[in-house]
Scaffold this active site. Sequence first.
Site, PDB file in Angstrom:
ATOM      1  N   ASN A   9     -37.117 -23.258 -10.641  1.00 20.86           N
ATOM      2  CA  ASN A   9     -36.447 -24.120  -9.662  1.00 20.86           C
ATOM      3  C   ASN A   9     -37.165 -23.922  -8.326  1.00 20.86           C
ATOM      4  OD1 ASN A   9     -34.818 -25.444  -7.874  1.00 20.86           O
ATOM      5  ND2 ASN A   9     -33.035 -24.102  -8.151  1.00 20.86           N
ATOM      6  N   TRP A  10     -37.957 -24.889  -7.948  1.00 19.33           N
ATOM      7  CA  TRP A  10     -38.755 -24.742  -6.716  1.00 19.33           C
ATOM      8  C   TRP A  10     -37.932 -24.992  -5.453  1.00 19.33           C
ATOM      9  CZ3 TRP A  10     -43.673 -27.981  -8.457  1.00 19.33           C
ATOM     10  CH2 TRP A  10     -44.382 -27.234  -9.401  1.00 19.33           C
ATOM     11  N   LYS A  11     -36.694 -25.435  -5.606  1.00 21.40           N
ATOM     12  CA  LYS A  11     -35.835 -25.714  -4.436  1.00 21.40           C
ATOM     13  C   LYS A  11     -36.592 -26.619  -3.457  1.00 21.40           C
ATOM     14  CE  LYS A  11     -33.339 -21.558  -5.535  1.00 21.40           C
ATOM     15  NZ  LYS A  11     -32.519 -20.441  -5.122  1.00 21.40           N
ATOM     16  N   HIS A  96     -25.950 -26.628  -9.011  1.00 21.08           N
ATOM     17  CA  HIS A  96     -26.592 -25.402  -8.532  1.00 21.08           C
ATOM     18  C   HIS A  96     -25.745 -24.810  -7.409  1.00 21.08           C
ATOM     19  CE1 HIS A  96     -29.361 -22.693  -6.529  1.00 21.08           C
ATOM     20  NE2 HIS A  96     -29.941 -22.582  -7.719  1.00 21.08           N
ATOM     21  N   GLU A  98     -26.407 -23.724  -4.600  1.00 18.76           N
ATOM     22  CA  GLU A  98     -26.689 -24.258  -3.255  1.00 18.76           C
ATOM     23  C   GLU A  98     -26.082 -25.650  -3.086  1.00 18.76           C
ATOM     24  OE1 GLU A  98     -30.841 -23.389  -3.610  1.00 18.76           O
ATOM     25  OE2 GLU A  98     -30.280 -21.269  -3.608  1.00 18.76           O
ATOM     26  N   GLU A 168     -25.672 -18.223 -12.930  1.00 20.02           N
ATOM     27  CA  GLU A 168     -26.335 -17.711 -11.740  1.00 20.02           C
ATOM     28  C   GLU A 168     -25.277 -17.182 -10.771  1.00 20.02           C
ATOM     29  OE1 GLU A 168     -30.468 -19.584 -11.121  1.00 20.02           O
ATOM     30  OE2 GLU A 168     -29.035 -20.992 -10.299  1.00 20.02           O
ATOM     31  N   GLY A 174     -31.557 -15.210  -4.534  1.00 20.03           N
ATOM     32  CA  GLY A 174     -32.392 -15.044  -3.343  1.00 20.03           C
ATOM     33  C   GLY A 174     -32.073 -13.788  -2.550  1.00 20.03           C
ATOM     34  N   SER A 210     -32.536 -13.806  -8.641  1.00 19.65           N
ATOM     35  CA  SER A 210     -33.496 -12.728  -8.335  1.00 19.65           C
ATOM     36  C   SER A 210     -34.236 -12.208  -9.575  1.00 19.65           C
ATOM     37  CB  SER A 210     -32.816 -11.577  -7.591  1.00 19.65           C
ATOM     38  OG  SER A 210     -32.369 -12.020  -6.312  1.00 19.65           O
ATOM     39  N   GLY A 231     -36.047 -18.937  -9.056  1.00 20.77           N
ATOM     40  CA  GLY A 231     -36.417 -19.593  -7.808  1.00 20.77           C
ATOM     41  C   GLY A 231     -37.690 -18.991  -7.244  1.00 20.77           C
ATOM     42  N   GLY A 232     -37.519 -18.049  -6.314  1.00 20.97           N
ATOM     43  CA  GLY A 232     -38.646 -17.497  -5.552  1.00 20.97           C
ATOM     44  C   GLY A 232     -39.831 -17.061  -6.401  1.00 20.97           C
TER      45      GLY A 232
HETATM   46  P1  13P Z   1     -33.995 -16.776  -6.948  1.00 22.37           P
HETATM   47  O1  13P Z   1     -34.756 -16.537  -8.222  1.00 22.37           O
HETATM   48  O2  13P Z   1     -34.900 -17.054  -5.777  1.00 22.37           O
HETATM   49  O3  13P Z   1     -32.973 -15.716  -6.698  1.00 22.37           O
HETATM   50  O4  13P Z   1     -33.174 -18.138  -7.160  1.00 22.37           O
HETATM   51  C1  13P Z   1     -32.412 -18.271  -8.306  1.00 22.37           C
HETATM   52  C2  13P Z   1     -31.989 -19.678  -8.412  1.00 22.37           C
HETATM   53  O5  13P Z   1     -31.145 -20.132  -7.641  1.00 22.37           O
HETATM   54  C3  13P Z   1     -32.608 -20.522  -9.436  1.00 22.37           C
HETATM   55  O6  13P Z   1     -31.931 -21.721  -9.579  1.00 22.37           O
END
Ligand code: 13P
Length: 249
Positions: A9-11, A96, A98, A168, A174, A210, A231-232
């Site tokens: 997920n590149w956000k 998600h 967010e 999640e 994050g 994470s 994500g990251g």
């Molecule tokens: P991180 O891997 O950056 O914690 O993000 C997780 C996420 O929200 C994937 O959708």
Amino acid sequence: MRQLLFAANWKMNVGPDEARAYFKTFRARYLPHEGRDAWFFPPAVSVEAAAQAARERNDMLVGVQDIYWEPKGAFTGEVSAPLAVQAGARAALIGHSERRHVFGETDEDTRKKVAAAQAANLVAMLCVGETLAERDAGHTLAVVNRQLSGALGGLDVAALDRVIIAYEPVWAIGTGKNATPQDASAVHKEIRAWLRGRGATRARVLYGGSVNLKNSAALLAEHELDGVLVGGASLDPEAWAQLVQTPAA
Ligand code: 13P
């Protein structure tokens, strides 16, 4: 053999040119492996570039990070499921954390979005998870069950079997704090129990929050996990190519 799904997920990162460069590196570093799929959720503006760059790789698929439930019309700024399909998307993240916590998305919104995704033949990947306060109050399972019922309560078995669930925990996203493999596994069991209670046995359940190169092997050693949503640690194509090759017990 387990079919593991590694979803990136590149956000709000990676524009179209960057996506093309990313896939050049990723495809060179990661050749298809039996029993593994690599999915990518770029921002909507990069979906077409990513889908083009991922073509001819059956193990790779591109999706959108969100959709609006109406198919078209006067909804400035939104992207519908049919529009995402035109751009090359084959899956959609829904709910998600967010979206829920920054943009105020409700369980009812997620229900309409799952239905819209499935109507357009997009794989719906529903994200669920509790906040730290909810966890500390002992409400993790109640929250996850409420989110599942809210989004998926009206679906029949065939539709449920097509959904992917990503657990999640909000406090792990994050933050560098991830759930222990045992914590994740315990919630995954509950998610599967919810699905089984409705006759669905095929839906895949991923963990996210994470996940990185240091903890991915321990997480994937838990057979409750069908993969990870990252994500990251998915933003660098070389590191992501390594993570997708995490040895799995
Ligand atoms: P991180 O891997 O950056 O914690 O993000 C997780 C996420 O929200 C994937 O959708």
